[in-house]
Design a protein around this motif. Structure first.
Motif: not given
Length: 137
Positions: A122-134, A109-117
């Motif tokens: 990671g993807v959300s952080g990248f998109i957020f950073g890209l959006t802020i830069t734009r 269960g913890l592994a599944a949470i770690y996978l999803m998080l």
């Protein structure tokens, strides 16, 4: 001062391994792009997939060897090869190692949470950073 020297050598091991790993990742990407062609690589990230797969395989081999062989300089090898080389080659290998540890300990269960998080943040952080830069460009 006795702690400073081991920490300095540990840092040098990570830096050396990381530099070699980053260079290996770059060269593997160049080779795969040359082999498959730019059109194929622009449709699907084959080089990244290959690097992550190879890095995970190598991390598994390294972890198994360090645990079973337990060489005298296990910490130094772990820093040079695991944290440095494979960390510079791909951080996905460290993620795979941590996932395997969680699963092997029965913490599925913890592994599944770690996978999803990991993927989600990671993807959300990248998109957020890209959006802020734009927004501020």
């Amino acid at each position: 001062m006795s702690n400073a020297t081991p920490q300095f050598l540990a840092s040098l091991s990570v830096a050396l391994g990381g530099g070699i790993g980053a260079l290996a990742r770059y060269q593997m990407g160049r080779l795969m792009t040359g082999w498959l062609g730019t059109p194929a690589v622009s449709v699907f990230p084959f080089p990244t997939l290959a690097v992550n797969t190879v890095g995970s395989l190598l991390m598994g081999l390294l972890a198994g060897w360090l645990v079973r062989g337990a060489p005298e300089n296990v910490d130094q090898l772990r820093l040079l090869l695991g944290v440095g080389l494979l960390g510079g080659f791909t951080t996905f290998s460290a993620f795979s190692l941590e996932m395997a540890y969680l699963i092997q300990r029965g913490q599925v269960g913890l592994a599944a949470i770690y996978l999803m998080l990991s993927i989600g943040l990671g993807v959300s952080g990248f998109i957020f950073g890209l959006t802020i830069t734009r927004l501020f460009s």
